[in-house]
Structures are given as structure tokens and as C-alpha cells.
Design an enzyme around this catalytic site. Structure first.
Site, PDB file in Angstrom:
ATOM      1  CD1 TRP A  75      -3.130   1.080   0.714  1.00 50.00           C
ATOM      2  CD2 TRP A  75      -1.780   2.333   1.980  1.00 50.00           C
ATOM      3  NE1 TRP A  75      -3.773   2.263   0.984  1.00 50.00           N
ATOM      4  CE2 TRP A  75      -2.976   3.051   1.754  1.00 50.00           C
ATOM      5  CE3 TRP A  75      -0.786   2.926   2.742  1.00 50.00           C
ATOM      6  CZ2 TRP A  75      -3.203   4.313   2.271  1.00 50.00           C
ATOM      7  CZ3 TRP A  75      -1.001   4.205   3.261  1.00 50.00           C
ATOM      8  CH2 TRP A  75      -2.209   4.874   3.025  1.00 50.00           C
ATOM      9  CG  ASN A 101       4.195  -4.404   6.321  1.00 51.96           C
ATOM     10  OD1 ASN A 101       4.507  -4.421   5.133  1.00 51.96           O
ATOM     11  ND2 ASN A 101       3.323  -5.233   6.851  1.00 51.96           N
ATOM     12  N   GLY A 102       5.543  -0.288   7.401  1.00 51.27           N
ATOM     13  CA  GLY A 102       5.795   0.826   8.318  1.00 51.27           C
ATOM     14  C   GLY A 102       6.393   1.986   7.547  1.00 51.27           C
ATOM     15  CE  LYS A 487     -18.250   0.502   5.978  1.00 54.13           C
ATOM     16  NZ  LYS A 487     -17.522   0.336   7.184  1.00 54.13           N
ATOM     17  CD  GLU A 490     -15.222   1.864   3.968  1.00 57.06           C
ATOM     18  OE1 GLU A 490     -14.003   1.778   4.097  1.00 57.06           O
ATOM     19  OE2 GLU A 490     -16.022   1.636   4.885  1.00 57.06           O
ATOM     20  CG  HIS A 506     -28.377  24.017  12.381  1.00 56.19           C
ATOM     21  ND1 HIS A 506     -28.863  25.193  12.897  1.00 56.19           N
ATOM     22  CD2 HIS A 506     -28.994  23.020  13.059  1.00 56.19           C
ATOM     23  CE1 HIS A 506     -29.724  24.927  13.875  1.00 56.19           C
ATOM     24  NE2 HIS A 506     -29.821  23.612  13.983  1.00 56.19           N
ATOM     25  CE  LYS A 605     -10.735  -5.458   8.023  1.00 51.99           C
ATOM     26  NZ  LYS A 605     -11.816  -4.482   7.844  1.00 51.99           N
TER      27      LYS A 605
HETATM   28  C1  F6R Z   1     -14.005   1.453   7.368  1.00 52.30           C
HETATM   29  C2  F6R Z   1     -12.836   0.926   8.034  1.00 52.30           C
HETATM   30  C3  F6R Z   1     -11.959   1.880   8.753  1.00 52.30           C
HETATM   31  C4  F6R Z   1     -11.562   1.283  10.109  1.00 52.30           C
HETATM   32  C5  F6R Z   1     -10.547   2.203  10.809  1.00 52.30           C
HETATM   33  C6  F6R Z   1     -10.204   1.694  12.191  1.00 52.30           C
HETATM   34  O1  F6R Z   1     -14.730   0.437   6.759  1.00 52.30           O
HETATM   35  O2  F6R Z   1     -12.555  -0.236   7.988  1.00 52.30           O
HETATM   36  O3  F6R Z   1     -12.575   3.117   8.913  1.00 52.30           O
HETATM   37  O4  F6R Z   1     -12.716   1.136  10.891  1.00 52.30           O
HETATM   38  O5  F6R Z   1      -9.386   2.265  10.034  1.00 52.30           O
HETATM   39  O6  F6R Z   1      -9.672   0.416  12.146  1.00 52.30           O
HETATM   40  P1  F6R Z   1      -9.585  -0.481  13.428  1.00 52.30           P
HETATM   41  O7  F6R Z   1     -10.966  -0.772  13.869  1.00 52.30           O
HETATM   42  O8  F6R Z   1      -8.867  -1.717  12.979  1.00 52.30           O
HETATM   43  O9  F6R Z   1      -8.833   0.300  14.453  1.00 52.30           O
END
Ligand code: F6R
Length: 610
Positions: A75, A101-102, A487, A490, A506, A605
Site C-alpha cells: 500500500w 511494513n511501516g 460505508k 468507501e 443548519h 485494512k
Molecule cells: C471502514 C474501516 C476503517 C476502520 C478504521 C479503524 O470500513 O474499515 O474506517 O474502521 O481504520 O480500524 P480499526 O478498527 O482496525 O482500528
């Protein structure tokens, strides 16, 4: 963000690495690469921009024989997706390969230093400094060179390095980006996330920040950066392979929406005490007296977890009569938060790895606050670093768009609200009513999914050409509206926003024109009449009202252009049901628009970078 897989053992690594990458594609999917070695004098490397399938196509039918390999799905942070920017990155002599990663925060200083020393860079990434630094220090001991290189690096990393001169080992290090080792039978695995390992082993070891592991086919040794030996516990993964497979579903998002009846049942099991109208939560690590001292509750989260926390805050305040605030983790972490002994903090996170949530939680703990986790992934960093907490038990969430975590997080916090409420003003009877209603939720969701899916598909298709969609709700359904908007945007890229229904006039009402879809959440609760007035206001301006309402609500039916029925439940629990049609609308809209539902553009994710 980004996925790492590594293997060392007697089997051919490439199929294992590719399969692992496919399981981790939700972590990032703009480019992928693999490097293997087999004791000969060179590495085999293949990298491609695009999905893992592009890498798969680029690989020779029979990649060179090997027994060690590393792979990565990216990513992009530094440098756009391209073959060159894909990992693994190599040292100049191509004898050392690294996946990472990071973020290496001081990469440009290190790059300047290395260029002055004659190094030629092949990519725009921050990661590429790592193999060059390792090569700079390498004198026949990869582990030692990695540690010396890490000594110069500022930032976060989960990384795996290998070197043709040491064909029987992988060196793994972690600081701020998750790394898990998989222990097999005369073979070892490493990955950024457990789903990459489940097909091969359930025996896993979570590395902590500052730890370095050296893997060979027979096992692993762990030390810290000062070479002190560390004994690590081997944990047993309790996920099933079916949980990370699509089964009969076309997409993980749909599968996970449909899993909610089961995930809610799992979250309730053993925790509801219907006889006493109370809840039992084993892992809070708070003694009974500590509950009396709680004067304020603060929930910290990002994204969907933030919306679940917001929905829960209404329940907590109402049931426990304790003020409850919700904080965006990325804001809180830089705000020099005021921490006091009588505030109980919760970090709410599906992955348990979100960088902002983790940093905010660390800051609160540094200032002496008690932070509990509301987490899905067992053994994740937030779960391990919190003072106690509640596992939400929703099972692995693979789709990038979070769905079942929302209802499971809300459930965990509802149970907490009941528990603390019962120590205050909540009567046994009121507790029983809530638990009775909660127990019915799984069947009600089942019913909703069975009865409404076709209707929701039609609604989703009808809004998918709209330039703009608004979501409105009140009380706990305001965060549900925010979640509906998140939702939809995205996965379908339709511009949308959620508001508290009364806030519309408002400002946002200016957006409403002829046919603008406005999705109202309007159950028959104490705010019903108020929401009806807001609907009229939208109608009066030509908006198209799509109302989520309870069966038999003729008032809403008379005003709305379309309605979606959700079963009636306890007033406080409607977000458990109102969010389901919103998740499905988002799913069907993305499907209709022919978009990659499980891997929306630009997203990944588990946001482990700032
Ligand atoms: C939206 C989504 C993100 C996560 C957010 C927090 O569908 O997946 O908005 O909810 O990045 O992620 P967590 O819950 O893993 O801390």
C-alpha cells in the site's frame, strides 16, 4: 498496511508465499513482489505493480528451486505503485533482500548519506535505505548487520531480511508494525498477519517492539537489539480456515455482513446473565470497587470503530449515567490529553493495530490512565498493551470495509454499559429487558437479510448514479447514519455524508435539490415525530426520502418515497439493526457500479501508519 509473508523449509516457497499474499491482499494491493534463494550465488526476484495476480502471471511457470523466500503486497506511502517501488528491495550487489511494513521517517537523511557513499537507489521508497544499510554493515552475520542498520533507523517497521551468503535463515524485526511467526514441522513462517499462516500452522509467536528473530527451518531465536536473549510463548490460533475463505459468497463484504447473526451470538455467549439482568466480562481486570470510582468514560477510535463507539456512548450514558465522550484517536494523540484517575478509557479497534488509536492509548497510559481494549484480533498490539478489555469475537474481518466489527464492538460496549449500569441506577428488570432484546438481535438480522436484500439491491442501484447521498439519524442512529455514509463512500466512491438529522437545517439542507437521495433512520422511538418533521423538510425541497423504519409505521410511509423495514427492538438497540441495510446498500451499489467491493481504491485494512 502492506502484507508480509516469509517461508523457510523443505517446500517450494513461491506457492506458499503467493497463497499467503492473496490472504493478505486486504492489507494493501497496489503492487507485489517475491524473492527466493536456494544456496546458489544469487537471489530470484520478481516484482509487479498491481494485484498479486499480476505478480503470479509474471512469475515463470516453474520458479527456480528454493527453500527460503519473502514476499510483500504493498500500500504505497513513498513513491507511486510501480515495479521498481514494489518490495522486496535489494542491496546494490543484490545479495540482500528486504520486505518492510511501516515508515522509515529519517529515510531522506539516510538516503543522502548512502548516496554520498556511492549507493545507487532504484526506487523512490523509504524502505530501500534498509537493504543498503544492512549491506553497509554486513560482515558475514546478517542478524548483526540488521541490528546495526536498525540502530540508524527512526520510524516504524515490521521487516524480514535475507542474504544469499546465509541461505538457511531469515532475520525478522519489529517496531510498531505487527509481525507474527508461524512454527511448522521443520519449517517456519513469518507474516504481518495471522491469516497468511492459518493454512499451514496454528502455532504462532507474536513479536514485540524491539525484538529481532532469526528463523531457520528448525525454529527461531529471539533477542532484543542489545543481543539479550528473549523467551517467547507459542500461542495457538483459534481461527478456522473457513473463516478466512469466501465459501459460497461472492465477496468477503457480503459474507461478513451475513455473518453478523453468528458474530453477535458469539459476543453474547457466556457474557449475558439474563437471570440477574447483568453482564459478565471476564477480562476487564477491574476489581468491583473500581467501578464505583468511575466518573467518566472516554472511548478512543477511528473510522467505523469510532462510529461504533459513538453509538455505544449513548447507551453508556443512558444505562450507566456516567458521562461518556468519544475521541478521534488521531486528534487525541496530539492534544496533550487531560487524564484523570476517575476516567476509564477504552481503545476500540477491530485490528488492534491502528497506529493512531495505539498512539493515543499509549499517551493516556503514559499519563497514568487505565485503558481497556475493545478489540477483535487476539494478540494484537492494542490487546496486549491495554490494561484489560473485551474481545469482540467477530472472527477475522477480511473485507477492507468493516461491517461485522461495528455490531460486535457495539455489543461489547453495550454489555459493559449494562454491567456498569447495574452497579448504579439500572434495575434488574431494565437489565433483563435489554438482554432479552439483545438475544433477539441475531434472529432479527437473519430475518432482515432474508427479507430485504432484493429490495435493498434495487434501492442501491437507484442511488448509484446520484452525485450525492445524505444519511440522517438521531440519537444512537446518528452514528449509524455516519457509518452508512462511510460505508457507501468507501466502496462506491459516491460522495455522501451523515448528519444528526436536526443539524440538516443548519447547513446541509442547501445540498438538497430535485431527487437528492436522503436516507433517514427513523425507528418508532421518542424522536420519531422530530425525525418526521425533518423528512417533511427534505420533501419540501424536492429530496427523495428513503426511510429506514419499523413495520407498520404509517406516518413514515406517508411521507417517504421509499421505506426499508427493520424489526422493532428496544429503543436503545436500534443501531444494531439500522446499520444492516446501510451496509447492504453500500455493498450493492459498489457491485452495480462494477467496483472491486473487497478492495476499494486507495484503501487498505488496518491503518498501521499515521
Ligand atoms: C471502514 C474501516 C476503517 C476502520 C478504521 C479503524 O470500513 O474499515 O474506517 O474502521 O481504520 O480500524 P480499526 O478498527 O482496525 O482500528
Amino acid at each position: 498496511m502492506c502484507g508480509i509473508v516469509g517461508y523457510i523449509g523443505a517446500r517450494r516457497p513461491v506457492p506458499i508465499l503467493l497463497e499467503g499474499l492473496k490472504r493478505l491482499e486486504y492489507r494493501g494491493y497496489d503492487s507485489a513482489g517475491v524473492a527466493t534463494m536456494n544456496g546458489s550465488d544469487s537471489l530470484f526476484v520478481c516484482k509487479r505493480a498491481g494485484r498479486v495476480r499480476e505478480l503470479e502471471h509474471a512469475l515463470p511457470e516453474l520458479p527456480p528451486k528454493a527453500n527460503v523466500g519473502i514476499a510483500h503486497t504493498r500500500w504505497a506511502t513513498h513513491g507511486p505503485p510501480s515495479d521498481n517501488n514494489s518490495h522486496p528491495h535489494l542491496s546494490t550487489d543484490e545479495r540482500i533482500a528486504v520486505v518492510h511494513n511501516g515508515i522509515i521517517e529519517n529515510h531522506s537523511t539516510l538516503r543522502t548519506m548512502l548516496i554520498a557513499e556511492g549507493v545507487n537507489f532504484r526506487s523512490e521508497t523509504d524502505t530501500e535505505v534498509v537493504p543498503h544499510l544492512i549491506a553497509r554493515f554486513y560482515e558475514g552475520d546478517l542478524q548483526a548487520a540488521v541490528k546495526q542498520a536498525l540502530g540508524l533507523i527512526q520510524g516504524t517497521y515490521g521487516l524480514v531480511a535475507m542474504c544469499v551468503d546465509e541461505p538457511d535463515r531469515l532475520v525478522v524485526a519489529r517496531n510498531g508494525s505487527p509481525i507474527v511467526l508461524g512454527v511448522g514441522d521443520n519449517e517456519m513462517f513469518v507474516a504481518s498477519d495471522a491469516p497468511a499462516l492459518i493454512a499451514h500452522t496454528r502455532q504462532v509467536v507474536y513479536l514485540e517492539d524491539g525484538e529481532v528473530a532469526v528463523l531457520d527451518a528448525n525454529g527461531f531465536q529471539t533477542t532484543d537489539l542489545s543481543d539479550r536473549s528473549i523467551t517467547k510463548a507459542v500461542n495457538e490460533l483459534d481461527w478456522e480456515i473457513e473463516q478466512i475463505s469466501l465459501g459460497d459468497f461472492e465477496h468477503f463484504m457480503l459474507k461478513e455482513i451475513h455473518e453478523q447473526p453468528r458474530s453477535i451470538q458469539r459476543g453474547l455467549r457466556g457474557r449475558a446473565l439474563p437471570e440477574f439482568g447483568d453482564a459478565k466480562l471476564g477480562g476487564l481486570n477491574l476489581d468491583r470497587r473500581a467501578f464505583f470510582d468511575i466518573r467518566r468514560i472516554c472511548l478512543i477510535a477511528c473510522g467505523t470503530s469510532l462510529h461504533a463507539a459513538m453509538a455505544a456512548s449513548y447507551l453508556i450514558e443512558e444505562l450507566a449515567r456516567v458521562p461518556c465522550s468519544v475521541e478521534i484517536a488521531s486528534e487525541l494523540r496530539y492534544r496533550n490529553p487531560i487524564v484523570d484517575a476517575n476516567t476509564l478509557y477504552f481503545s476500540v479497534s477491530q485490528s488492534g493495530e491502528t497506529a493512531d488509536t495505539l498512539a493515543a492509548m499509549r499517551e493516556i497510559r503514559r499519563k497514568g490512565g487505565i485503558v481497556l481494549g475493545v478489540v477483535n484480533v487476539v494478540g494484537s498490539t492494542i490487546a496486549r498493551e491495554s490494561d484489560g478489555g473485551i474481545y469482540i469475537r467477530s472472527g477475522p474481518e477480511i473485507a477492507v470495509a468493516s461491517t461485522k466489527a461495528f455490531t460486535s464492538q457495539l455489543l461489547a460496549l453495550t454489555l459493559f454499559a449494562i454491567k456498569i449500569g447495574r452497579m448504579r441506577d439500572l434495575s434488574a428488570e431494565a437489565g433483563r429487558n435489554l438482554l432479552r432484546a439483545l438475544a433477539e438481535i441475531p434472529e432479527q438480522i437473519e430475518h432482515l437479510l432474508a427479507e430485504q436484500s432484493d429490495h435493498l439491491k434495487a434501492i442501491a442501484e437507484s442511488i448509484s448514479s446520484a452525485p450525492y447521498v445524505l444519511f440522517l439519524g438521531r440519537g444512537g442512529n446518528f452514528p449509524a447514519a455516519l457509518e452508512g455514509a462511510l460505508k457507501l463512500k468507501e466502496v462506491s466512491y459516491i460522495q455522501c455524508e451523515g448528519f444528526a438529522a436536526a443539524e440538516m437545517k443548519h447547513g446541509p439542507i442547501a445540498l438538497i435539490g430535485d431527487g437528492t437521495p436522503v436516507i433517514f433512520i427513523s425507528p418508532m422511538d421518542h424522536l420519531h415525530e422530530k425525525t418526521l418533521s425533518n423528512m417533511e423538510e427534505v420533501k419540501a425541497r424536492g429530496g427523495r426520502v428513503i426511510a429506514i423504519c419499523n413495520p407498520g409505521d404509517n406516518e413514515v410511509r406517508n411521507v417517504a418515497d421509499e421505506f426499508i423495514e427493520i424489526p422493532a427492538t428496544h429503543n436503545m438497540l436500534t443501531p444494531f439493526l439500522s446499520v444492516i441495510p446501510l451496509q447492504l446498500i453500500a455493498y450493492f451499489a459498489a457491485l452495480y457500479l462494477n467496483l472491486d467491493v473487497d478492495k476499494p481504491r486507495n484503501l487498505a485494512k488496518s491503518v498501521t501508519v499515521e
